[in-house]
Write a protein that holds these residues in place. Structure first.
Motif, short mmCIF file in Angstrom:
data_model
loop_
_atom_site.label_atom_id
_atom_site.label_comp_id
_atom_site.label_asym_id
_atom_site.label_seq_id
_atom_site.Cartn_x
_atom_site.Cartn_y
_atom_site.Cartn_z
N SER A 81 51.96 90.89 -15.77
CA SER A 81 51.07 89.88 -15.16
C SER A 81 51.50 88.49 -15.58
O SER A 81 51.62 88.21 -16.77
CB SER A 81 49.62 90.13 -15.58
OG SER A 81 49.12 91.33 -15.04
N PRO A 83 50.39 84.52 -15.01
CA PRO A 83 49.47 83.53 -14.44
C PRO A 83 50.26 82.50 -13.64
O PRO A 83 51.24 81.94 -14.15
CB PRO A 83 48.80 82.91 -15.66
CG PRO A 83 49.08 83.84 -16.80
CD PRO A 83 50.39 84.49 -16.48
N PHE A 84 49.87 82.27 -12.42
CA PHE A 84 50.64 81.37 -11.56
C PHE A 84 50.79 79.96 -12.14
O PHE A 84 51.87 79.38 -12.03
CB PHE A 84 50.02 81.31 -10.17
CG PHE A 84 50.80 80.46 -9.20
CD1 PHE A 84 52.06 80.85 -8.77
CD2 PHE A 84 50.28 79.25 -8.74
CE1 PHE A 84 52.79 80.06 -7.90
CE2 PHE A 84 51.00 78.46 -7.85
CZ PHE A 84 52.26 78.86 -7.44
N GLU A 86 51.29 79.15 -15.07
CA GLU A 86 52.28 79.22 -16.14
C GLU A 86 53.53 79.98 -15.68
O GLU A 86 54.23 80.59 -16.49
CB GLU A 86 51.67 79.90 -17.37
CG GLU A 86 50.39 79.24 -17.85
CD GLU A 86 49.66 80.10 -18.88
OE1 GLU A 86 50.29 81.02 -19.44
OE2 GLU A 86 48.45 79.86 -19.10
N SER A 90 56.36 81.69 -18.15
CA SER A 90 56.18 83.15 -18.21
C SER A 90 57.44 83.88 -17.75
O SER A 90 57.84 84.89 -18.34
CB SER A 90 54.98 83.58 -17.38
OG SER A 90 53.78 83.01 -17.86
N LEU A 106 51.16 88.33 -9.79
CA LEU A 106 50.69 86.98 -10.05
C LEU A 106 49.17 86.97 -10.11
O LEU A 106 48.50 87.52 -9.23
CB LEU A 106 51.15 86.02 -8.95
CG LEU A 106 52.61 85.57 -8.94
CD1 LEU A 106 52.87 84.72 -7.71
CD2 LEU A 106 52.96 84.81 -10.20
N THR A 107 48.63 86.37 -11.15
CA THR A 107 47.19 86.20 -11.28
C THR A 107 46.88 84.71 -11.33
O THR A 107 47.78 83.88 -11.47
CB THR A 107 46.66 86.89 -12.54
OG1 THR A 107 47.33 86.34 -13.69
CG2 THR A 107 46.93 88.40 -12.49
N ASN A 108 45.60 84.37 -11.23
CA ASN A 108 45.16 82.97 -11.29
C ASN A 108 45.90 82.09 -10.28
O ASN A 108 46.24 80.94 -10.57
CB ASN A 108 45.35 82.39 -12.70
CG ASN A 108 44.56 83.14 -13.75
OD1 ASN A 108 43.67 83.91 -13.43
ND2 ASN A 108 44.89 82.93 -15.01
N HIS A 109 46.17 82.64 -9.13
CA HIS A 109 46.84 81.86 -8.08
C HIS A 109 45.82 81.05 -7.31
O HIS A 109 44.61 81.10 -7.59
CB HIS A 109 47.62 82.80 -7.15
CG HIS A 109 46.80 83.93 -6.62
ND1 HIS A 109 45.87 83.76 -5.62
CD2 HIS A 109 46.75 85.24 -6.98
CE1 HIS A 109 45.30 84.93 -5.36
NE2 HIS A 109 45.81 85.84 -6.17
N SER A 110 46.31 80.32 -6.30
CA SER A 110 45.46 79.34 -5.61
C SER A 110 44.77 79.88 -4.36
O SER A 110 44.08 79.11 -3.68
CB SER A 110 46.32 78.13 -5.23
OG SER A 110 47.42 78.55 -4.41
N SER A 272 45.12 90.13 -7.05
CA SER A 272 46.39 89.62 -7.54
C SER A 272 47.41 89.67 -6.40
O SER A 272 47.13 90.21 -5.33
CB SER A 272 46.89 90.45 -8.73
OG SER A 272 47.24 91.76 -8.30
#
Length: 386
Positions: A81, A83-84, A86, A90, A106-110, A272
């Motif tokens: 995983s 985070p987008f 970072e 990453s 990808l997590t925490n994307h837009s 995700s």
């Protein structure tokens, strides 16, 4: 990154217009790097299987016989995983693991989840259209448009259909409302281009597309499959080459990916984005990156006879491109030793020869072949390996 080697008569259109004549078969001048009997036998088997009548090719007996050709695993893997926000840092630390797997999430994307589900609703409405309207609104200009394998005599259930759109989701109709799908696609494109930039930066390479916006192309591939039409045995159905694929995870479901070692089961987080490294990325990296062939294959929904709708965003190439390794994987020193690029620089040794693991090839010829032949038995890049 990509250079034009020939003047083709069909390219990705900026908007889908009237139906054009079918594109020519791959150029006969393109060199064939595998002339072995094994390659010929595989290609012949592929053509024979592709031409079998649907009532025969989709029988459970043939399914069991052909499914034994694929290697599956019983272990389900959770992808790394990232985070987008970072992404760059990453990728720098996880690149060795991702290079071996060929995928990550990808997590925490837009992309808001409600936008993704609105885009899914738009896609479902397209698959619910009668066949004649599908072909009227989305005429076939390869590789764009609806594809139902031309089963005109079969009942129009929507099963086995696939729709490929350009990045603008162009149609020939002003009656279709695809605002959510278009917005979703724009956001996926931004993420896709950012991933390509970060991936090759982590490998110490410049973005293969450079500053040229025409250096990369984008496609949206939506599939609706049931029965045996789009199962593991043919590599998630039809296959189109790509650099990376972005697959939004609408549900917490496991899927199967056809990796270099064989089939792997993957379970990613809901909402995700599953990122798969494609065959073009493998060639560009000169074999350093493992690849995933085709799209994820999702398990059948419990209590139903159909597989869920899948939506994939592919970062790919213009048809006129030539695909070549971007840097040598192995260098040979003056002393005859073989070392990787980084080690050779550290030792201060002088290189005498650069070794590529792939020959250059026409992207259009390759794309046409793998899309139509659907060969699950052999890696389609094998014929270009040095």
């Amino acid at each position: 990154m990509a250079s034009s080697t020939q003047d083709h008569q069909h390219h990705f259109p900026t908007a889908i217009g009237t139906t054009s004549a079918p594109p020519p078969t791959p150029s006969t001048t393109q060199p064939n790097f595998t002339s072995t009997s094994d390659s010929s036998a595989t290609d012949l088997l592929s053509r024979l299987l592709h031409r079998l009548p649907p009532t025969l090719s989709n029988t459970p007996l043939l399914l069991r016989r052909r499914s034994s050709l694929a290697t599956t695993t019983s272990t389900t893997t959770s992808p790394p995983s990232l985070p987008f926000p970072e992404l760059n840092s990453s990728l720098s630390t996880t690149l060795p693991s991702i290079s071996e797997l060929g995928f990550f999430q990808l997590t925490n994307h837009s992309i808001p989840s409600d936008l993704a589900r609105a885009a899914e609703s738009d896609s479902i409405s397209l698959f619910n259209l009668p066949r004649h309207l599908k072909h009227q609104h989305f005429p076939r200009i390869w590789p764009l448009g609806f594809d139902d394998d031309d089963n005109e005599e079969e009942e129009d259930t929507g099963a086995g259909d696939s729709l490929i759109l350009d990045s603008s989701c162009s149609t020939d109709s002003s009656e279709l409302s695809l605002n959510s799908l278009r917005e979703f696609t724009r956001e996926m494109e931004k993420i896709g281009f950012a991933v390509v930039e970060a991936l090759f930066s982590a490998m110490g390479l410049q973005n293969p597309a450079g500053d040229d916006p025409a250096g990369l192309s984008s496609l949206v591939w939506v599939s609706n499959s049931s029965g045996f039409t789009d199962s593991k045995l043919d590599g998630s159905g039809k296959f189109y080459p790509y650099v990376i694929g972005l697959h939004y995870q609408f549900r917490s479901k496991s899927c199967s990916l056809l990796a270099d070692p064989g089939w792997v089961s993957v379970s990613s987080l809901m909402d995700s984005i599953l990122v798969t490294l494609g065959d073009i990325a493998q060639v560009w990296s000169n074999g350093k990156l493992k690849k995933i062939r085709g799209k994820p294959t999702y398990n059948m929904e419990e209590g139903t006879n159909s597989l869920p709708l899948s939506m994939s965003f592919l970062v790919t190439l213009p048809l006129e491109s030539t695909v070549s390794p971007l840097y040598p994987r192995v260098l040979i020193s003056n002393h005859g030793d073989t070392k990787d690029h980084k080690k050779l620089k550290e030792d201060g040794d002088c290189e005498t020869n650069q070794v590529n693991t792939f020959n250059s090839f026409s992207f259009e010829d390759y794309a046409w072949r793998v899309y139509h032949e659907r060969v699950p038995l052999k890696d389609p890049l094998d014929r270009y390996r040095v």
